[in-house]
Every structure is written in C-alpha cells, then in structure tokens.
Design an enzyme around this catalytic site. Structure first.
Site, PDB file in Angstrom:
ATOM      1  N   ASP A 108       0.881  -1.147   0.000  1.00  0.00           N
ATOM      2  CA  ASP A 108       0.000   0.000   0.000  1.00  0.00           C
ATOM      3  C   ASP A 108       0.929   1.209   0.000  1.00  0.00           C
ATOM      4  OD1 ASP A 108      -3.185   0.607   1.638  1.00  0.00           O
ATOM      5  OD2 ASP A 108      -2.039   1.798   0.206  1.00  0.00           O
TER       6      ASP A 108
HETATM    7  C1  GLC Z   1      -4.306   4.365  -0.165  1.00  0.00           C
HETATM    8  C2  GLC Z   1      -5.179   3.135   0.001  1.00  0.00           C
HETATM    9  C3  GLC Z   1      -5.088   2.151  -1.128  1.00  0.00           C
HETATM   10  C4  GLC Z   1      -4.895   2.924  -2.422  1.00  0.00           C
HETATM   11  C5  GLC Z   1      -3.522   3.560  -2.352  1.00  0.00           C
HETATM   12  C6  GLC Z   1      -3.241   4.442  -3.577  1.00  0.00           C
HETATM   13  O1  GLC Z   1      -3.687   4.707   1.025  1.00  0.00           O
HETATM   14  O2  GLC Z   1      -5.054   2.429   1.228  1.00  0.00           O
HETATM   15  O3  GLC Z   1      -6.299   1.367  -1.145  1.00  0.00           O
HETATM   16  O4  GLC Z   1      -4.980   2.047  -3.533  1.00  0.00           O
HETATM   17  O5  GLC Z   1      -3.328   4.323  -1.185  1.00  0.00           O
HETATM   18  O6  GLC Z   1      -4.098   5.542  -3.573  1.00  0.00           O
END
Ligand code: GLC
Length: 746
Positions: free
Chosen positions: A278
């Site tokens: 993430d």
């Molecule tokens: C965010 C989310 C994830 C997302 C990523 C990119 O923090 O937790 O689901 O795809 O960052 O935006």
C-alpha cells in the site's frame, strides 16, 4: 571487448520477440504480415516463462532493483535499454480515478479522464449476483484499459467487522463465502482486458483508525476461516495478477512484508503474481526483501497526504536493497523472484501483444452500473404499501435531505472518482416522475468532503430545518434522503466514524418532520449500518448504498416499481453498537489499546455472532424485501449421508406467489451439531439468485462440496472435516429459514 555469445543470443531472442510485439501492434503492410506471422510462430513457441528467464539473465542488478519500486506516485520504471515499458497503476475498486500528478497527490487536471462511476462494492455484494459481478469487472477493466492503466488498485475484500470502519463501503460485507463468490468474477472480468486487478488489502485491515500502526492479534481459525478466504479465492479461483499488502501489523509484523502471510500466499497458495505495497506500507528493506514484497509504492508519503520529492531512490527496495545485494546480505535469487513476478505481470498486461483497447463512458457501461445499482438496492421496510410510488399528477412528493443532491463519487479517499456525470437522487426522481409534483428542501447541510479534515457547513441550519418542515407539511409523501457521506469521519478512508447513529442532526429533523407529516419513506445512503431509533417513524426504508453515476435513475427505478428490489444485506445491522461482536469486548477489541487489538470474537463475526449468541439484529445478513412474495418449498438434499469427496445437492422450489415478477436469493447455511470445537450456529455455504415471474415457480439446485464444511484446526494447522451430523438451513435470509434438514458425513 569480450563478446558474451550466450547473452547476445538471449538478447537477440528478446529483441526479435519485442520486435514481433511492436509489429503486430502496429499492423504493418502485407509483406510485413507474412514476416510477423513467421516471427509470431517462432515468438509464440518460446513460452513466456522462458522469455522471462532470458530477460532476467540479461538485466543488470541495478535494472532489476529499479523494477521493484515506484518512479512516481503511480508508476514504476521499465528498462528502456530493452524496451521494457513502465507499469502504470490507478485506483480504484468502483471506477478509474482521475489522473494524479507525477510527484504529489494533487490531481493533474486532465480534461479526458472522466469516467463511469460504478456502484460501491457493498452494493455489488448486496446483489448476491455473480453474473453481474462479472459484467461489473469487465466494464471497469475496459475503462482502466482505455485510461492506459496496467494495474487497477481494486477490488477491496476486507471483512466487515465493525460498522464504524470508514472503508466498509469499498468492501464486500461480513461473510467470507459471499465475498469469495463475488470477487472471483469481478477479477476475471477486469483481467480479460489485459489489466491486472489488485485485490486488497492483504490482510486484517478491518478499520481505518490507526490503520498504519495498529497491530492485529487474531487466532489462526479466524484468520483462515474469516479473513483469508476472499484472498485465497482471488488467487486460486480468479488467478489474480496483483495483491496489495495492508498498512496494519499482524502478530507484531507489518502485513505488507509478513513472514506468516508471505508463506501462506506464495508457498501454500502458490501465488505467481506481484505483491504491491500500500502507499507507504513498507517499513523495512530486510523484511521487504525476505518476506515477499515485490513492488514498493508510496513510501515517504502518509498514503494520501504529504509527499517527499524524489524519494524514490531512497525506497526500502531501492538503494538499500541494491547495496544489500551487492555486499551479499541478500542472494540475487531474491531480487530475481521479484523481477520474475513483475515481468510476468508485464507479459499479462503492457507486454501482451493482443490486449483489447478498452473504452469508457459507453451506454453499455452505464447500463451495467444501473443494473448493479438496482440489483443491489435493499428494501428493508415497506408498510402501508408506501413503495412503489405511482407517478400521480395529484400527488406532491417532498424530497428532503442533503443526500438528495450531494455528490457521493467525490470524497471517500482513494476510491474517489471524477465521474463524467452523476445523476443525483433528486434528478433521478424528477426525471421519472413527470406528473407528480416534486418539491425539495436540503433540510441539513454538512461540509464538503475533504480527506482527513472536517469542513463545517456554510448555510444557516435553522433556516434549512424550517424550510424542510414547511415543504414536508405541504406534501402528500415525504422521501427523506439521508444517511452518511464521503467526508472525514464518515464513510471515508483514513479514519472511522465516531458514532453509530445518523450524524448532522438528521434524527431531530426527521422527528420534526414527523410532527407535520407521518407519510415518510427513508432512503438511506450509506456504506455502513447505522442505529435507527427513528425506525418506527418511517413507513418505509431502503438501503441504497453509494450507487455512482446512475444513482438517481436506479433509485427512481426501484421506488417507482419499474424494477422490483431484490438486494440482500451483505452485513448485519445491529440494534445498538454493543450488539456487534467487535464492540462487545470493549476497547481492547476495538479500536485497540497501546496500538494492539485482539479480535476476541474470533470466528463469530457478523451474523455468526448474532445467531450463536442469540443477539437479535435490527436487520439480518441476507435480508431484503421484494414488492412480490416468494415461498420456498420441496426442500431436500440428494442424500442423507455423504463422504468427504461428495458434493451435497440442495434442491428446492422457489414460488413467486405475488402479483409482480421478481428475483429472490435462495440461501443455504450449514451448521455442525455437537462439534468438538466452538463453531458458529450456521455459515453461508451456497446461494443462488433466481428471477421468477408472478405465479410461476423455479426449481433450484445448489451444490456444496462436503470439504467446504471443514473447520481450520489449530491443533494440526490444517483444515479438518469433522464426521457426524450437520444441519442444512435453507431460506431467503440468515434469520428467515424455511426448513432445516439433517445430513451425516461419514
Ligand atoms: C491508499 C489506500 C489504497 C490505495 C492507495 C493508492 O492509502 O489504502 O487502497 O490504492 O493508497 O491511492
């Protein structure tokens, strides 16, 4: 200069393959066709895996490491020397997010990145409709392909454990079987476009509060029986090409590079795709290197907030990893395994010679969005024949509430969308009701949706309320369109709700409206359960979720009776918060103490808790009304006694005894009697959604592999199928069972 023939031969194979890709993509003249055909025969005979091995032998160590981390907010570097392209990713689970700047979280302001906003995944889950899930995934994948994204950062399948979790709207409810059954066709649909789905967040990211630090302690049984199944189905049944690690820890180590989760995913399940972090969920070079992180994204940012320019060379899997490889801390086979997976992702996406080109904002996509919406809307209460509402010129309908007009595609965090259009509930109702008089009052106002901050309202709330009461007084019917929204501390990423009840003074407003007009129908726009002390003040109640671009049309389709509602709740609505399993055990369970929380309810999540502890929910998992009526009869199993390798066929007859055509979801739950371990009273093991015309009947067969009745036995760290008697429950809701049948497993 010593010529290394081996490498040159390999390089020539690759170049010729890439040339083939180049040619076949650009469709050269006639004479070229025969050339590329011959090449095609040669190229296709060289399997992808051997091409990958050849590439690995040709890449320098520096190039290999560069493939394992971001070069920008949403892209990773390719290898220009060999014509290996960049990988481009985009959120999210219900639509392709607007283009974001290279190096910061602001939107790039493009004018060609508006898309279709599909309904949020709780709505898809509520449809109990795998065929629709396939259409949903395919349409969304077409839009991602059109926007030239190689990885779509969705779907989310984290289990609904607490009604306060800010991101439940992005996920598929409280039951692992329902989530597993619906996530598979969605992933296959996306990937048919040559776009990788990226199922998230692996694993135990069941709240947003303290998400980047909280350490989850839970036993193996609940891990394997509740929290892993949807990920396992994504890998074993859908062949998902990417998985996203989560922010939280599990048993003291970050889930994104966790030894236990790494073994389960890549050894036990033999997952051959890529693990992507993430954004800023990686925290260690050594753990990332050793425990399965392949592609590091977003480090140096807080996920969606501040960003650090050109931090990419300092990523855990960048310079420190290269250094560790060079001085022998890590064997080169470690980076080779990551590169192998990343190249495999490329051959499946941006290096695949025959990807379709995708499309966006088509009528076909709008129709899919509308069908998922109407199929997922759940009718919870309908007294005095409140719904459907006729379009009668003598009738005045007062539409009251901010959610009648508030955009629900903006906000919510990373799943927010720049929809080409979004039909509001008020617009949809006005478009459908040409004869009735439609009046409107906002009634209450909340601030605009902002990530991580609450913006106060700007209008005078008292005058809004006065206006709404007057509008209600002068109407025959009141449609109160309220619920939650996508602002901070509501249904929004980054934190959780602070209250179980409706916010923004809605309950007081509803009580005041009730004093002047008792003919109220509540249209609940949420992604979560809410407390409903006001339920006796409304004649009817519909849960309409966040429905995306076609919201207003879908809501009008259902309240007018053009579509007969058939949605079923994908999670329980407890009467009060303490009735929910996660909140029963106090703060050590939710939200945690000293950055650790204990899932003390273990396997008893959702209806498993309500059934087993005999705590009656306000509305039960699997519950949903129709404008017609159904009975389920002739319920039987094909045998009384089964062996391990058998499949149980549960058959019944579904009868539409009402005046309207409609659909029903036949649900099959199974429970073990006198088990040697603690078990839920019953668990969903099969379902089928069936359309039956008025007065007609349909015979339903649902097959349940006997092995699916196994429990995860912590004593042997493996699944264990208990012999003995089981009860098969068949009904149209977890709390509305038509018949129980005993079977025996020998
Ligand atoms: C965010 C989310 C994830 C997302 C990523 C990119 O923090 O937790 O689901 O795809 O960052 O935006």
């Amino acid at each position: 200069m010593k010529i290394n023939f081996k490498n040159n031969f390999i390089a020539s194979v690759i170049i010729s393959y890439l040339l083939f890709v180049q040619i076949s993509l650009h469709g050269q003249q006639k004479n070229q066709t025969s050339y590329s055909n011959n090449l095609a025969k040669n190229a296709m005979s060289v399997s992808t895996e051997s091409k990958i091995e050849a590439l690995i032998k040709t890449l320098t160590l520096k190039e290999k490491v560069a493939l394992c981390h971001a070069q920008s907010k949403f892209s990773t570097k390719g290898v220009e020397r060999l014509g290996i392209p960049e990988i481009w990713m985009s959120d999210g689970p219900h639509g392709v997010r607007a283009e974001i700047n290279w190096d910061n979280w602001k939107y790039a302001g493009w004018t060609n990145d508006s898309i279709t906003a599909f309904p949020a995944l709780t709505c898809l889950a509520a449809s109990f409709n795998p065929e629709l899930s396939s259409q949903y995934g395919f349409s969304l994948g077409e839009e991602a392909r059109y926007r030239k994204k190689d990885v779509l950062l969705g779907p989310g399948v984290n289990i609904y454990r607490t009604p306060l979790n800010g991101r439940n709207f992005e996920y598929m409810g409280e039951d692992p079987f329902l989530a597993s059954t619906l996530v598979v066709p969605y992933i296959k649909g996306v990937q048919k476009n040559g776009v990788a789905a990226c199922v998230k967040h692996y694993v135990l990211n069941n709240q947003e509060h303290w998400r980047s630090k909280i350490n989850v302690e839970v036993g193996d049984r609940a891990l394997y029986e509740i929290y892993l199944p949807a990920f396992k189905a994504s890998v074993k049944e859908a062949g998902v090409w990417a998985i996203m690690g989560a922010y939280n820890k599990f048993r003291g180590k970050y889930t994104t590079h966790n030894p236990i989760l790494h073994k389960i995913l890549k050894s036990d399940w033999k997952y051959d795709g890529v693990v992507i972090s993430d954004w800023s969920s990686a925290h260690s070079t050594e753990e990332s290197a050793l425990y399965g992180l392949d592609l590091e994204m977003g480090t140096g940012t807080d996920g969606l907030g501040t960003s650090t320019n050109d931090f990419y060379s300092q990523y855990y899997l960048a310079a420190p990893f290269l250094k560790g490889l060079k001085n022998g801390d890590f064997p080169e086979s470690l980076v080779d395994d990551k590169v192998r997976r990343i190249l495999r992702l490329m051959f499946r996406t941006n290096m695949s010679a025959n990807r379709p080109l995708g499309n966006a904002n088509t009528k076909a996509h709008h129709d899919v969005a509308r069908r998922v919406a109407t199929d997922g809307i759940v009718l919870l209460k309908n007294e005095k024949n409140f719904f459907p509402i006729k379009d009668d010129k003598n009738v005045t309908i007062a539409v009251i509430g901010e959610n009648a007009t508030r955009s629900m595609t903006a906000g919510g965090g990373s799943s927010e969308l720049k929809a080409k259009f979004e039909i509001s509930p008020l617009e949809g109702i006005k478009a459908r009701y040409k004869n009735a008089t439609i009046t409107h009052a906002m009634g209450y106002q909340t601030g605009p949706s902002r990530y991580n901050q609450v913006i106060p309202p700007t209008l005078d709330l008292d005058s809004l309320k006065t206006e709404a009461i007057k509008t209600a007084r002068n109407a025959d019917i009141v449609l109160f369109i309220g619920g939650l929204n996508k602002s901070h501390l509501q249904d929004c990423e980054g934190d959780d709700r602070l209250q179980f009840g409706l916010p923004f003074g809605q309950v007081d407003l509803l009580n005041d409206i009730y004093k002047v007009n008792k003919n109220i129908g509540f249209i609940l726009v949420t992604g979560n359960a809410v407390e409903m002390p006001w339920l006796d003040k409304v004649n009817a109640l519909v849960e309409t979720w966040y429905l995306g671009s076609m919201s207003g049309h879908a809501i009008a389709d259902v309240i007018s009776g053009d579509v007969n509602p058939s949605g079923k709740l994908p999670f329980s609505f407890p009467v009060k918060l303490e009735d929910n399993a996660a909140h029963f055990f106090g703060t050590s369970s939710y939200p945690g103490e000293n950055m650790t929380q204990y899932y003390k309810e273990d396997i008893l999540v959702g209806y498993r808790w309500h059934d087993t502890k005999k705590i009656k929910p306000l509305y039960a998992f699997g519950y949903g009304l129709s404008y017609t009526s159904f009975t389920i009869s002739d319920i039987k199993t094909d045998k009384k006694t089964y062996t391990t390798e058998d499949s149980i066929t549960v058959s019944c007859r579904l009868n539409n005894t009402g005046l309207l055509d409609g659909s029903e979801v036949v649900q099959v739950y199974v429970g073990k009697q006198k088990s040697k371990v603690k078990r839920a009273l019953k668990e969903l093991k099969g379902f089928q959604k069936v359309s039956v015309n008025s007065g007609k009947q349909y015979s339903v067969d649902i097959n349940i592999p006997v092995k699916s009745l196994s429990f995860y036995d912590e004593a042997i760290s493996d699944w264990n199928l208990e012999k003995g008697d089981y009860i098969v429950y068949v009904g149209n809701a977890s709390n509305n069972i038509s018949k129980k049948t005993k079977i025996t497993i020998n």
